[in-house]
Write a protein that holds these residues in place. Sequence first.
Motif, short mmCIF file in Angstrom:
data_model
loop_
_atom_site.label_atom_id
_atom_site.label_comp_id
_atom_site.label_asym_id
_atom_site.label_seq_id
_atom_site.Cartn_x
_atom_site.Cartn_y
_atom_site.Cartn_z
N LEU A 21 -56.24 -12.91 -19.02
CA LEU A 21 -55.84 -11.43 -18.78
C LEU A 21 -55.06 -10.70 -18.29
O LEU A 21 -55.40 -11.13 -17.41
CB LEU A 21 -57.99 -11.03 -18.97
N GLN A 22 -54.49 -9.72 -19.18
CA GLN A 22 -53.75 -8.64 -17.95
C GLN A 22 -53.97 -7.09 -18.50
O GLN A 22 -54.11 -7.25 -18.98
CB GLN A 22 -52.68 -9.44 -18.23
N MET A 23 -54.29 -6.47 -17.33
CA MET A 23 -54.88 -5.09 -17.76
C MET A 23 -53.64 -4.14 -17.38
O MET A 23 -53.56 -4.49 -15.74
CB MET A 23 -56.17 -5.01 -16.61
N ALA A 24 -53.24 -3.43 -17.22
CA ALA A 24 -52.90 -2.56 -16.58
C ALA A 24 -53.40 -1.27 -17.20
O ALA A 24 -53.41 -0.71 -17.67
CB ALA A 24 -51.54 -2.52 -17.43
N GLY A 25 -52.81 -0.34 -15.46
CA GLY A 25 -53.19 1.03 -15.85
C GLY A 25 -52.68 2.10 -14.84
O GLY A 25 -51.67 1.84 -13.80
N ILE A 38 -55.03 -15.99 -9.30
CA ILE A 38 -55.27 -13.49 -10.21
C ILE A 38 -54.23 -13.79 -9.11
O ILE A 38 -53.21 -14.15 -8.52
CB ILE A 38 -56.11 -12.95 -8.81
N ASP A 39 -53.42 -12.06 -9.43
CA ASP A 39 -52.44 -11.54 -9.34
C ASP A 39 -52.84 -9.98 -9.61
O ASP A 39 -53.11 -9.38 -10.04
CB ASP A 39 -50.75 -12.50 -10.04
N GLY A 40 -52.11 -9.46 -8.33
CA GLY A 40 -51.80 -7.72 -8.68
C GLY A 40 -50.40 -7.16 -8.55
O GLY A 40 -50.37 -8.05 -7.16
N ALA A 41 -50.74 -5.84 -9.24
CA ALA A 41 -48.90 -5.69 -8.02
C ALA A 41 -49.12 -3.48 -8.47
O ALA A 41 -49.65 -3.92 -9.94
CB ALA A 41 -47.66 -6.27 -8.89
N CYS A 42 -48.47 -3.34 -7.69
CA CYS A 42 -48.96 -1.77 -8.04
C CYS A 42 -47.62 -1.60 -8.13
O CYS A 42 -46.84 -2.23 -9.05
CB CYS A 42 -48.88 -1.38 -6.76
N PRO A 58 -43.94 6.96 -11.86
CA PRO A 58 -44.75 7.31 -13.25
C PRO A 58 -44.82 8.72 -13.17
O PRO A 58 -44.64 9.60 -14.65
CB PRO A 58 -46.45 6.95 -13.34
N LYS A 59 -43.97 9.52 -12.49
CA LYS A 59 -43.65 11.02 -13.07
C LYS A 59 -42.52 11.51 -12.99
O LYS A 59 -41.74 12.60 -13.88
CB LYS A 59 -44.30 11.59 -11.56
N ASP A 84 -42.23 1.88 -19.89
CA ASP A 84 -41.79 1.55 -18.88
C ASP A 84 -42.65 0.38 -17.99
O ASP A 84 -43.36 1.47 -17.76
CB ASP A 84 -40.28 1.97 -17.86
N ALA A 85 -43.04 0.01 -18.06
CA ALA A 85 -44.31 -1.73 -17.77
C ALA A 85 -44.41 -1.19 -15.93
O ALA A 85 -45.09 -1.63 -15.85
CB ALA A 85 -44.06 -2.83 -18.18
N ARG A 86 -43.24 -0.59 -16.07
CA ARG A 86 -43.00 -1.30 -14.46
C ARG A 86 -43.33 0.30 -13.42
O ARG A 86 -44.19 0.69 -12.47
CB ARG A 86 -41.56 -1.16 -13.20
N THR A 87 -43.72 1.80 -14.43
CA THR A 87 -44.65 2.31 -13.91
C THR A 87 -46.49 2.46 -13.65
O THR A 87 -46.70 3.26 -13.48
CB THR A 87 -44.29 3.83 -14.38
N TYR A 88 -46.54 1.29 -14.47
CA TYR A 88 -47.75 0.75 -13.88
C TYR A 88 -48.38 -0.15 -12.96
O TYR A 88 -47.55 -1.15 -12.72
CB TYR A 88 -48.63 -0.21 -15.96
N ALA A 89 -50.37 -0.07 -12.84
CA ALA A 89 -50.42 -1.07 -11.94
C ALA A 89 -50.47 -1.72 -12.72
O ALA A 89 -51.85 -1.91 -13.48
CB ALA A 89 -51.50 -0.88 -10.58
#
Length: 749
Positions: free
Chosen positions: A58-62, A98-102, A107-108, A114-119
């Motif tokens: 699973l992969q969540m972005a927000g 598990i893995d996470g990245a800011c 985003p402003k 661009d996916a790099r603007t999401y956590a």
Amino acid sequence: MLFKASVALPLLLTFAHGAYIRHWPCDLDDDVLSGYQFDPRSLRGSLDLGDGNTTLFLQMAGDFIHDDCDELHGASAALGVDARVLGSSVVHGNPSWIDGACPTLSPKENPRYDARTYAVYKASFALDQTFRFRTLDTEIKLRLNDTDIACLQAHITPDFGPSISGALMGVPLAVMILSGIATGAVRRYQKRRSRTFRYELENNSQDPAESSLPGLGPCLHYIQFVFLTGCLTLPYPGFFRAAVSHLAWSSLIFRNWPVTHQFAYPGIEDGIYSANATYGLEEMAQYLGSTTTSDLWTNSLVNLVLVGLGMIVAILGASGYRYLRQIHQSPGILQPTAYLQTEMPFLLRRTGWTISRLILDYTLHPLISFSLFQAHSARWYPGHTSMAMIVVAVLAALRVLLIRHLVKTNRLSFLFNTSAPGPPLNITCWALLYGVPFMRGLAIGGVQQSGLAQMIVLIGCEALVLGHAVWNWFTAKSPWRYTFLALARLATVCMSCVFLAQVAASERKRAIVAYSILVLHALVLVVGFVVDCVWEPLRYVLYHLGLVEEVSQREDTTKPPVFGIKQLAHRSTRRVSFGRFPALDPDAHSLADSPPRPHTRESSSIRHASSEYAPNTRTSSSFRPPRSQKSYGSENPLWPGYAPRDSSSTESGLDTVELQSLDTSSDSSGAVNNSEYYSQRESDQYYSWGRRQASTATRRVDESPLVDENPSDHRGSSPWGWLWRRKPRKTQERGFEVIRPSAVRPGVP
């Protein structure tokens, strides 16, 4: 800068990995949801079935709502999953990875695509087993510092795999083909056994409006019903819509062919069905992995044209093969000009009725559904929508013309599996029955905004069809099948009400009901078609082996029995009377109105004799008065094997006429013509039957079932009467007609 690029590139690649999963917030109080600090924007996932283990990725972005990800140490947040099947948890232990990245870009100041603007947060979970043909009811939470900061719900449907997918598509197709072939063979066998002597001299072809494969239509209609009800705007479990999507071929949908406009939904990605739609038909297109719904309508029309051309080629090819075979069997006798003059009109009528049945019966339901759905895109495609509405209007006009023609020929039961009009029905009721496909199409394609409205319309349609089946129980050809199918459809629609949002049933109950509906569909295919198409040929085989007695079709008791040339010429070795033979139905067309039948080996000698000795038999006819009872059987001096009987034995009837005389030689009566001989025997059985049925009403022997003598009985005072007003036909005198050749001329062999 180089370091940031090296970190962002893997994030961009992993963000595109996996199938999109439709999600929504958890069923929690608003106060609890307002306390969450993370706003999920997308959810993707994949299934790995390798090495006998099932792993869910699973992969969540927000975005974090108020605070910055780095300030909250958001990279340390972790995903947690609770996946259930029928209410039981199937997740094995804690996340294996598990893995996470800011976000690496603001985003402003950068575009949000661009996916790099999401956590981004990722995790993998081990499941207990493979879940073919199931849907995972998952609840996904994002935890930071032992606190839930986000919660999502999603339904994940794994890919069925090639074996299950092939069975879901191939088994119903095989059942439909088997049902069509079996019923067609039985129909052909019955037609061959129902040939009578006088009709063998003429055209004994069946009604061109009748289907050559009578079992094909009901099975195809039911498969279409299964597929199209899966297109309703209802929150079905994922496995249900994925299962019925394999029946799209029944509605002339073959994924991305022939029109695609260079676009197609992904369908299955990384082992998971990917769908995100508003309407049920649109979601079905995504489960299929096909093109857009506007192209689905275009594809269905193009495929209909191709199928129609294929059927025309098949009919012409079969006719040409039959013509060449007859030339080979009777060289020098069959003239091409005469054959074309006699067979071409019937062949054109057969082709026309076949195409009419294809358009107005077999494919009408899906065509109306797909066409009416185009109204939802009228704002963006006005021209396309106008063409779809024109198609609906043309189909409705053709349907009205069909009803008008069927009223004139007394065949309103043409599409409802009844052998007779049955109990009197008001013409408005027949109009409603023939309008059922339009109402179903309106419910499935035109009312996609409301699942409740779709259910109400479909329940009304199925209740009407079931009422008609019960009303015509005693006149239908296969009343149990017609009623069984109508009852199954009504039960399916009623069970589907559980999926309405107003019911608010749990996922476990929805899954159980969905499995029950699929089991009911499988039961209908087996009991309604497989058992019947296997039993009918087997019954005829057992009958010829003498193991069972033949069960004849429902007979019209207002007509006397008619026996064919093979039965009349049967040499009995068991002293079997005519009463033991099943009655046969005469051909619908009278001898004077029927065109001459094509030449066959079976009737060539009889045709030649009758045309040589009786050239005017088509323009003149004679009626023979009833004989006395003493003229039957061996008391007839013209009967082969004549022997006087005791005058005290005056009782005679159909059951007392024996075939023993056929076992004796007929040298002494060689001057009796064969056609005269069989005509006498046929008329004997008619008059014998008439005396046994003297207590019943007057019989109409040669009445054609295609003519409605009193159409006013069906019309009544109906607002639909203007559709079928016609001039009254002149009634013709009817009766039993025996045609004999003239006397044998001297010197003629």
